[in-house]
Design a protein around this motif. Structure first.
Motif, PDB file in Angstrom:
ATOM      1  N   SER A  86       4.922   8.851  -1.792  1.00 29.10           N
ATOM      2  CA  SER A  86       5.185   8.994  -3.221  1.00 29.10           C
ATOM      3  C   SER A  86       6.481   9.761  -3.442  1.00 29.10           C
ATOM      4  O   SER A  86       6.877  10.594  -2.628  1.00 29.10           O
ATOM      5  N   THR A  91       0.836  -1.217   0.000  1.00 25.98           N
ATOM      6  CA  THR A  91       0.000   0.000   0.000  1.00 25.98           C
ATOM      7  C   THR A  91       0.864   1.258   0.000  1.00 25.98           C
ATOM      8  O   THR A  91       0.448   2.315   0.478  1.00 25.98           O
ATOM      9  N   ASN A  92       2.096   1.131  -0.522  1.00 23.55           N
ATOM     10  CA  ASN A  92       3.022   2.268  -0.632  1.00 23.55           C
ATOM     11  C   ASN A  92       3.328   2.898   0.720  1.00 23.55           C
ATOM     12  O   ASN A  92       3.454   4.115   0.846  1.00 23.55           O
ATOM     13  N   ARG A 132       1.572   3.361   3.351  1.00 26.58           N
ATOM     14  CA  ARG A 132       0.546   4.337   3.728  1.00 26.58           C
ATOM     15  C   ARG A 132       0.622   4.660   5.226  1.00 26.58           C
ATOM     16  O   ARG A 132       0.778   3.786   6.066  1.00 26.58           O
ATOM     17  N   TRP A 172       4.249  11.759   2.183  1.00 31.08           N
ATOM     18  CA  TRP A 172       2.858  11.278   2.139  1.00 31.08           C
ATOM     19  C   TRP A 172       1.995  12.462   1.672  1.00 31.08           C
ATOM     20  O   TRP A 172       1.157  12.979   2.425  1.00 31.08           O
ATOM     21  N   SER A 223       0.958   7.487  -7.187  1.00 30.14           N
ATOM     22  CA  SER A 223      -0.298   6.783  -7.459  1.00 30.14           C
ATOM     23  C   SER A 223      -1.223   7.533  -8.387  1.00 30.14           C
ATOM     24  O   SER A 223      -2.054   6.938  -9.066  1.00 30.14           O
ATOM     25  N   ASP A 260      -0.654   7.592   0.782  1.00 30.46           N
ATOM     26  CA  ASP A 260       0.466   6.762   0.336  1.00 30.46           C
ATOM     27  C   ASP A 260       1.715   7.620   0.223  1.00 30.46           C
ATOM     28  O   ASP A 260       1.648   8.824  -0.046  1.00 30.46           O
TER      29      ASP A 260
END
Length: 372
Positions: free
Chosen positions: A299, A272-273, A275, A321, A305, A297
């Motif tokens: 990134s 889920t990256n 999260r 995030w 995403s 998430d």
């Protein structure tokens, strides 16, 4: 007992007086006068004895209350002794374990030194007159996980591995810790502020480390735990998969120090990256500029995403995030570019100073920490 006897005497005399006829002679009158006089004396004596008895009862009650107070003090003292004893037992157990580790590490160091001396002693004999090339020294890795294979000074403290910061000594510094999967890593433990037992997973101090990194670098970690560094998303998940406290401490270039603390924070897996989950709004002196990221998430410029995240990474020049890039007060850019004059791409906390608009004034230092 004297009061009871006096009362019996008074009752007896009253009975005699009652039995005497109403019309009596002078002798009888004299006798009655004697009885009444004796009765008055008994009343006075009884009154004095009653007062004395009441006084003794008052003092007795005070003594009982004092004994009860002392008993309560003794019980609390016993409970404290028992608690101190439990703490002492735990500390002795921890000290014994650390002593065993130190002994093993000292033996390892001694063997390592003996082996090195033996190598230098035998090398000329094996090679004759040949020139002995220098022994290559391993370079220090840039990530906290890769640092485990780097050269580490032969000091007992460098070989002790703790399960978490709360088990490390009560002084702030870099310690070796163990993740849930058994991997050992180095990290800075804040032991003197905010109750101690805090693992620093992000540290911005002087701009010596670039934080606009790739996805793989944010996953593995980078920098030096003794200075500026990022712990690593996988390690962060390993040490905080369940709800814990998060503290963000920061200082601006005017040396104003503030903080914000969040309860029930955890980090999910790479699926889920990584999260972030934040269960409650922040409390502290910095103002809440992080709760809005409660389910975002992570990134980076090479891993995102959606288009909104990509726009944030570009405008803020950082992996994070990211929630949005608008001008709302409750935003931050803690992984931004260090220094003054960077604008929105710099390091800032939107509610710093409790201004009415988003505050993008640069921060001098930031530490993000989790209770571990």
């Amino acid at each position: 007992m004297g009061v009871i006897n006096n009362m019996k005497s008074i009752v007896f005399i009253l009975a005699i007086v009652a039995l005497l006829p109403f019309e009596v002679s002078s002798n009888e009158t004299s006798h009655r006068s004697v009885l009444l006089s004796r009765l008055d004396e008994l009343f006075v004596e009884s009154s004095e004895q009653v007062e004395q008895l009441l006084t003794e009862l008052y003092h007795l009650r005070q003594s009982v209350e004092h004994v009860a107070w002392l008993t309560n003090r003794v019980e609390r003292a016993v409970q404290k002794v028992q608690l101190d004893n439990d703490v002492l037992v735990r500390n002795v157990s921890l000290l014994t374990s650390q002593t065993d580790n130190i002994i093993l590490n000292q033996q390892y160091c001694a063997n390592h030194e003996a082996l090195k001396n033996l190598f230098f002693e035998l090398t000329p004999k094996c090679l004759g007159n040949q020139t002995v090339p220098p022994i290559p020294t391993p370079s220090i890795a840039t990530t906290t996980e890769a640092a485990e294979i780097s050269t580490i000074p032969c000091s007992p403290d460098n070989f002790i591995v703790y399960e978490r910061c709360t088990q490390a000594p009560p002084r702030s510094g870099v310690y070796r810790l163990r993740r849930q999967d058994g991997i050992v890593f180095s990290a800075f433990c804040e032991q003197e502020l905010f109750g101690g037992g805090l693992l620093v997973f992000q540290s911005r101090l002087d701009g010596s480390v670039d934080f606009n990194r790739s996805w793989s670098e944010f996953v593995e970690g980078f920098g030096d735990p003794a200075g500026e560094y990022w712990l690593g998303l996988e390690t962060l998940h390993q040490v905080a998969p369940n709800a814990t406290d998060l503290v963000v401490a920061m200082t601006n270039f005017s040396d104003v120090e503030v903080y914000e603390q969040y309860s029930r924070v955890w980090f999910e897996t790479e699926r889920t990256n990584y999260r972030i989950r934040i269960g409650e709004r922040g409390t502290g002196t910095a103002g809440d500029s992080f709760y809005i990221y409660y389910s975002e998430d992570f990134s980076t410029y090479d891993h995102f995403s959606n288009i909104a995240q990509r726009a944030c990474i570009t405008s803020l020049a950082s992996g994070f995030w990211h929630h949005s890039c608008n001008t709302a007060r409750e935003r931050n850019n803690l992984n931004g570019i260090y220094g003054r004059g960077k604008g929105a791409k710099g390091i800032w906390w939107g509610t710093f100073g409790n201004l009415t608009a988003q505050n993008t004034s640069p921060l001098k230092s930031v530490q993000m920490m989790i209770r571990n």
